[in-house]
Write a protein that holds these residues in place. Structure first.
Motif, mmCIF file in Angstrom:
data_model
loop_
_atom_site.group_PDB
_atom_site.id
_atom_site.type_symbol
_atom_site.label_atom_id
_atom_site.label_comp_id
_atom_site.label_asym_id
_atom_site.label_seq_id
_atom_site.Cartn_x
_atom_site.Cartn_y
_atom_site.Cartn_z
ATOM 1 N N HIS A 100 0.845 -1.189 0.000
ATOM 2 C CA HIS A 100 0.000 0.000 0.000
ATOM 3 C C HIS A 100 0.881 1.239 0.000
ATOM 4 C CE1 HIS A 100 -3.907 -1.876 0.349
ATOM 5 N NE2 HIS A 100 -3.470 -2.636 1.339
ATOM 6 N N ARG A 101 0.561 2.186 -0.857
ATOM 7 C CA ARG A 101 1.429 3.354 -1.045
ATOM 8 C C ARG A 101 1.728 4.103 0.256
ATOM 9 N NH1 ARG A 101 1.502 7.428 -6.029
ATOM 10 N NH2 ARG A 101 1.436 5.370 -6.999
ATOM 11 N N PRO A 102 0.752 4.373 1.120
ATOM 12 C CA PRO A 102 1.089 5.097 2.360
ATOM 13 C C PRO A 102 2.091 4.346 3.227
ATOM 14 C CG PRO A 102 -1.286 5.106 1.982
ATOM 15 C CD PRO A 102 -0.705 4.149 0.993
ATOM 16 N N VAL A 103 1.990 3.023 3.280
ATOM 17 C CA VAL A 103 2.931 2.236 4.080
ATOM 18 C C VAL A 103 4.341 2.354 3.507
ATOM 19 C CG1 VAL A 103 3.530 -0.089 4.867
ATOM 20 C CG2 VAL A 103 1.125 0.637 4.813
ATOM 21 N N ARG A 104 4.456 2.226 2.196
ATOM 22 C CA ARG A 104 5.768 2.332 1.556
ATOM 23 C C ARG A 104 6.364 3.726 1.732
ATOM 24 N NH1 ARG A 104 6.596 -1.489 -3.016
ATOM 25 N NH2 ARG A 104 7.551 0.216 -4.162
ATOM 26 N N THR A 105 5.524 4.753 1.639
ATOM 27 C CA THR A 105 6.010 6.123 1.795
ATOM 28 C C THR A 105 6.552 6.360 3.201
ATOM 29 O OG1 THR A 105 4.426 6.936 0.153
ATOM 30 C CG2 THR A 105 5.356 8.554 1.673
ATOM 31 N N ILE A 106 5.812 5.921 4.195
ATOM 32 C CA ILE A 106 6.284 6.071 5.582
ATOM 33 C C ILE A 106 7.573 5.286 5.789
ATOM 34 C CG2 ILE A 106 5.735 5.524 7.984
ATOM 35 C CD1 ILE A 106 2.777 6.064 7.262
ATOM 36 N N TYR A 107 7.634 4.099 5.247
ATOM 37 C CA TYR A 107 8.819 3.249 5.387
ATOM 38 C C TYR A 107 10.045 3.932 4.769
ATOM 39 C CZ TYR A 107 11.492 -1.155 5.310
ATOM 40 O OH TYR A 107 12.427 -2.137 5.507
ATOM 41 N N ARG A 108 9.866 4.500 3.577
ATOM 42 C CA ARG A 108 10.970 5.207 2.925
ATOM 43 C C ARG A 108 11.452 6.372 3.775
ATOM 44 N NH1 ARG A 108 9.663 7.997 -1.239
ATOM 45 N NH2 ARG A 108 11.792 8.244 -1.945
ATOM 46 N N LYS A 109 10.525 7.133 4.318
ATOM 47 C CA LYS A 109 10.909 8.299 5.111
ATOM 48 C C LYS A 109 11.627 7.889 6.398
ATOM 49 C CE LYS A 109 7.434 11.470 3.276
ATOM 50 N NZ LYS A 109 8.451 12.298 2.605
#
Length: 328
Positions: free
Chosen positions: A292-301
């Motif tokens: 899920h995009r929000p999970v990946r975005t938080i993980y990247r940050k």
């Protein structure tokens, strides 16, 4: 599936090696385990055994990212202004940029690998794929040529008017000392004999020209964290895996001096994709949630400060070198 045993190190001809990691093709599928060994003399990693020519050709899928038709990306106005400010400083015939863009580029240069401009200069992109980089450099005033072994990628590039030679450094005859800039971006790790390849590059480069090479860095922090799941391994398409020491040795052996060696990271993309491979093999039920995009975005940050520190400590996931000929 055909393979070839590797009896000597492709960089230094050494015989002693140790097992580094066993892995498989997580990107395109396949259960076969490939063995990566590390040379004890120069530290380069390489597949042993490696795939033969037929097996290697079959490892590139029809939808491989480099085969897509090239297109120029439209930048937002503020990014375009910063880009023009940087390119003007490097001699490019682009429109002038506003004062705020010139100031911001001095304080925080954008991460673009545009070479200093040479009026009328020829640029060769080795392993150009369908030619997205050539398209950009042509728009910026270079006389561009590409070299690409895959017929599908060559056809895609030629369809937009790019000059792309079909073949490799070993099979295509190009005029010697013709090019002011030769680029091998994410290419050298695909080549079984890098000494022969860089020897050919040296013959094509004119005496004042430069070579730009970008390869993954197997001495990176992210490789040591993920090991067999590290995204840039990409076996069996990648045959060699360089460290800063081994890429320096290779350049010097082939008659080049190093003007710059920059160690950096592709943002956090290798961390995200490496995590996907780890979850897919170890915890497949969690993979759907991770995608899920929000999970990946938080993980990247969350990983961004770690990657920033890795870059500054020499542990980034990629290396870019600028080389010039040693003239005797």
């Amino acid at each position: 599936m055909g393979t070839v045993n590797v009896h000597r190190c492709p960089v230094c001809d050494g015989h002693e090696r140790r097992l580094l990691v066993r892995t498989r093709d997580f990107a395109c599928g396949g259960a076969r385990e490939w063995r990566i060994v590390r040379c004890r003399r120069c530290s380069v990693g390489f597949l042993d055994p490696r795939p033969d020519a037929a097996t290697l050709a079959a490892a590139y899928p029809d939808d491989y990212y480099a085969y897509a038709p090239p297109a120029l990306r439209l930048q937002p106005p503020h990014r375009r202004a910063r880009l023009h400010a940087l390119l003007r400083r490097r001699g490019y015939p682009v429109p002038d940029a506003p004062w705020w863009a010139r100031l911001s580029v001095r304080l925080l240069p954008p991460g673009i690998a545009a070479p200093p401009f040479v009026a009328g200069g020829r640029l060769l992109d080795v392993g150009c794929g369908s030619g997205a980089y050539l398209l950009l450099m042509r728009e910026l005033g270079w006389r561009t040529e590409g070299l690409e072994p895959d017929a599908r990628a060559v056809a895609a590039g030629r369809s937009v008017g790019l000059e792309i030679h079909e073949g490799t450094l070993e099979t295509v005859e190009l005029p010697p000392e013709r090019y002011a800039w030769i680029r091998l971006s994410d290419v050298l790790e695909h080549i079984a004999d890098p000494v022969q390849a860089l020897g050919a590059v040296r013959r094509l480069l004119h005496d004042e020209g430069r070579v730009e090479i970008t390869v993954p860095n197997i001495a990176s922090w992210s490789f040591h964290l993920f090991r067999r799941y590290w995204f840039p391994l990409e076996v069996p398409r990648h045959l060699l895996f360089y460290t800063p020491a081994s890429i320096r040795l290779l350049a010097q052996r082939c008659g080049f001096s190093i003007e710059e060696l920059r160690i950096w990271s592709h943002k956090e993309v290798d961390v995200v994709e490496s995590t996907r491979y780890w979850l897919g093999e170890r915890h497949p039920r969690l993979l759907g949630a991770f995608d899920h995009r929000p999970v990946r975005t938080i993980y990247r940050k969350l990983f961004a400060p770690w990657k920033w520190l890795a870059d500054r400590c020499g542990g980034g996931s990629a290396m870019t070198l600028t080389l010039r000929k040693e003239l005797h």
